[in-house]
Design a protein around this motif. Structure first.
Motif, PDB file in Angstrom:
ATOM      1  N   LYS A 172       0.851  -1.196   0.000  1.00 52.88           N
ATOM      2  CA  LYS A 172       0.000   0.000   0.000  1.00 52.88           C
ATOM      3  C   LYS A 172       0.883   1.241   0.000  1.00 52.88           C
ATOM      4  CE  LYS A 172      -4.119  -1.572   2.380  1.00 52.88           C
ATOM      5  NZ  LYS A 172      -4.407  -2.260   3.628  1.00 52.88           N
ATOM      6  N   CYS A 173       0.384   2.317  -0.629  1.00 56.23           N
ATOM      7  CA  CYS A 173       1.077   3.601  -0.545  1.00 56.23           C
ATOM      8  C   CYS A 173       1.029   4.068   0.908  1.00 56.23           C
ATOM      9  CB  CYS A 173       0.410   4.631  -1.455  1.00 56.23           C
ATOM     10  SG  CYS A 173       1.063   6.315  -1.225  1.00 56.23           S
ATOM     11  N   ALA A 174       2.194   4.393   1.465  1.00 59.04           N
ATOM     12  CA  ALA A 174       2.262   4.800   2.866  1.00 59.04           C
ATOM     13  C   ALA A 174       1.571   6.141   3.098  1.00 59.04           C
ATOM     14  CB  ALA A 174       3.723   4.880   3.317  1.00 59.04           C
ATOM     15  N   ILE A 175       1.329   6.887   2.037  1.00 58.37           N
ATOM     16  CA  ILE A 175       0.727   8.212   2.182  1.00 58.37           C
ATOM     17  C   ILE A 175      -0.795   8.140   2.049  1.00 58.37           C
ATOM     18  CG2 ILE A 175       0.814  10.626   1.386  1.00 58.37           C
ATOM     19  CD1 ILE A 175       3.544   9.439   2.320  1.00 58.37           C
ATOM     20  N   CYS A 176      -1.273   7.509   0.983  1.00 55.50           N
ATOM     21  CA  CYS A 176      -2.719   7.535   0.721  1.00 55.50           C
ATOM     22  C   CYS A 176      -3.374   6.159   0.807  1.00 55.50           C
ATOM     23  CB  CYS A 176      -3.000   8.149  -0.655  1.00 55.50           C
ATOM     24  SG  CYS A 176      -2.414   7.148  -2.041  1.00 55.50           S
ATOM     25  N   GLY A 177      -2.583   5.127   0.993  1.00 54.90           N
ATOM     26  CA  GLY A 177      -3.169   3.787   1.132  1.00 54.90           C
ATOM     27  C   GLY A 177      -3.529   3.117  -0.186  1.00 54.90           C
ATOM     28  N   PHE A 178      -3.187   3.781  -1.283  1.00 58.89           N
ATOM     29  CA  PHE A 178      -3.500   3.215  -2.604  1.00 58.89           C
ATOM     30  C   PHE A 178      -2.940   1.799  -2.746  1.00 58.89           C
ATOM     31  CE2 PHE A 178      -2.008   2.400  -6.940  1.00 58.89           C
ATOM     32  CZ  PHE A 178      -3.153   2.634  -7.685  1.00 58.89           C
ATOM     33  N   ASP A 179      -3.798   0.859  -3.126  1.00 63.13           N
ATOM     34  CA  ASP A 179      -3.281  -0.454  -3.512  1.00 63.13           C
ATOM     35  C   ASP A 179      -4.108  -0.972  -4.670  1.00 63.13           C
ATOM     36  OD1 ASP A 179      -5.594  -1.000  -2.127  1.00 63.13           O
ATOM     37  OD2 ASP A 179      -4.854  -2.877  -1.279  1.00 63.13           O
ATOM     38  N   MET A 211       5.242   3.844  -1.992  1.00 62.99           N
ATOM     39  CA  MET A 211       4.394   4.976  -2.393  1.00 62.99           C
ATOM     40  C   MET A 211       3.786   4.706  -3.757  1.00 62.99           C
ATOM     41  SD  MET A 211       6.424   8.442  -1.456  1.00 62.99           S
ATOM     42  CE  MET A 211       7.241   8.646   0.113  1.00 62.99           C
ATOM     43  N   CYS A 212       2.622   5.277  -3.971  1.00 63.93           N
ATOM     44  CA  CYS A 212       2.049   5.225  -5.309  1.00 63.93           C
ATOM     45  C   CYS A 212       2.897   6.150  -6.197  1.00 63.93           C
ATOM     46  CB  CYS A 212       0.580   5.662  -5.296  1.00 63.93           C
ATOM     47  SG  CYS A 212       0.308   7.387  -4.868  1.00 63.93           S
ATOM     48  N   ALA A 213       2.769   5.990  -7.507  1.00 64.23           N
ATOM     49  CA  ALA A 213       3.621   6.753  -8.437  1.00 64.23           C
ATOM     50  C   ALA A 213       3.476   8.255  -8.224  1.00 64.23           C
ATOM     51  CB  ALA A 213       3.268   6.381  -9.880  1.00 64.23           C
ATOM     52  N   LEU A 214       2.253   8.690  -7.935  1.00 64.86           N
ATOM     53  CA  LEU A 214       1.999  10.127  -7.746  1.00 64.86           C
ATOM     54  C   LEU A 214       2.720  10.666  -6.518  1.00 64.86           C
ATOM     55  CD1 LEU A 214       0.253  12.492  -8.826  1.00 64.86           C
ATOM     56  CD2 LEU A 214      -1.444  11.839  -7.118  1.00 64.86           C
ATOM     57  N   HIS A 215       2.572   9.948  -5.397  1.00 68.92           N
ATOM     58  CA  HIS A 215       3.226  10.427  -4.177  1.00 68.92           C
ATOM     59  C   HIS A 215       4.742  10.283  -4.245  1.00 68.92           C
ATOM     60  CE1 HIS A 215      -0.806  10.432  -2.095  1.00 68.92           C
ATOM     61  NE2 HIS A 215      -0.300  11.637  -1.901  1.00 68.92           N
ATOM     62  N   HIS A 216       5.209   9.257  -4.948  1.00 71.04           N
ATOM     63  CA  HIS A 216       6.658   9.091  -5.121  1.00 71.04           C
ATOM     64  C   HIS A 216       7.235  10.325  -5.843  1.00 71.04           C
ATOM     65  CE1 HIS A 216      10.171   6.334  -6.651  1.00 71.04           C
ATOM     66  NE2 HIS A 216      10.578   7.308  -5.852  1.00 71.04           N
TER      67      HIS A 216
HETATM   68 ZN   LIG Z   1      -0.267   7.639  -2.673  1.00 71.98          ZN
END
Ligand SMILES: [Zn+2]
Length: 235
Positions: A172-179, A211-216
């Protein structure tokens, strides 16, 4: 002769002022610019680059790298003899650079070695990008400067780094939880380096964060940082 790029590495600091000045100069040389740039012509575009790709600051000072790069032995100034230094330092004030029409450029030796050879120049640009900027923003810089670069891809990395980090963060993205998964494959999730790979941050799980690509990308652009106690700090 190679540009000595290591001189500006200081610990983890993103010392990108000089690399951005050099990238700007090289991008202009590729378009046929002569050796010297007047400070007046470089002030605005370099400031834009610092705002976009440098660390967050309340004010930006393109005059610092323009003056200080001469200490690295690859950049020289002219018309600077009468420019008065700032009271706190040895470098000149921006107003003085403008007043005396101070100009700067690669030394003749570097200019001849690099600018005459398109292939060498593209390699120098690639090297600057690799040493000072995270991979996720290389394309943005290349687009902003409209430069031809040569990048040594793929990078030497721990091939298991991504897998280990994603596992540690439960995919999961550590920022937004995206999976998002397609079958067993995870889509759009990346393993970011907390301390940059470019500044010798290790490819180990405790230096990694999923992280998801956006948050990365936002992270690598300095929109937010991660503190040592794993808290978010937004600039
Ligand atoms: Zn994210």
């Amino acid at each position: 002769m190679e540009l000595n790029l290591n001189v500006w590495k200081r610990g983890n600091q993103r010392a990108v002022h000089k690399p951005l000045l050099l990238l700007y100069a090289l991008s202009q040389y590729q378009k046929g610019h002569d050796r010297f740039f007047s400070y007046k012509e470089i002030d605005e575009p370099l400031k834009d680059l610092l705002i976009e790709f440098g660390p967050y600051r309340k004010s930006h000072h393109p005059e610092y790298p323009f003056w200080r790069l001469q200490n690295d032995g690859i950049w020289e100034l002219k018309n600077h003899e009468h420019a008065q230094p700032r009271s706190s330092n040895t470098d000149a004030k921006k107003s003085e650079l403008l007043k005396y029409d101070v100009a700067g450029g690669l030394t003749q030796i570097e200019f001849d070695a690099i600018v005459s050879n398109q292939d060498k120049m593209a390699r120098a640009i690639g090297e600057l990008l690799e040493q000072f900027f995270p991979e996720t923003i290389h394309d943005d810089i290349v687009d902003a400067l409209d430069i031809q670069e040569y990048l040594n891809k793929p990078h030497k990395r721990d091939p298991n780094f991504r897998q280990k980090v994603l596992t540690a963060y439960g995919y999961k993205c550590a920022i937004c939880g995206f999976d998002c998964r397609l079958g067993h494959a995870s889509i759009g999730l990346e393993a970011a380096h907390i301390k940059w790979h470019q500044s010798k941050g290790p490819s180990t799980v405790d230096n990694g964060i999923a992280m998801c690509a956006l948050h990365h990308k936002a992270f690598d652009r300095g929109v937010f940082t991660i503190t040592y106690d794993l808290k978010l700090s937004v600039s």
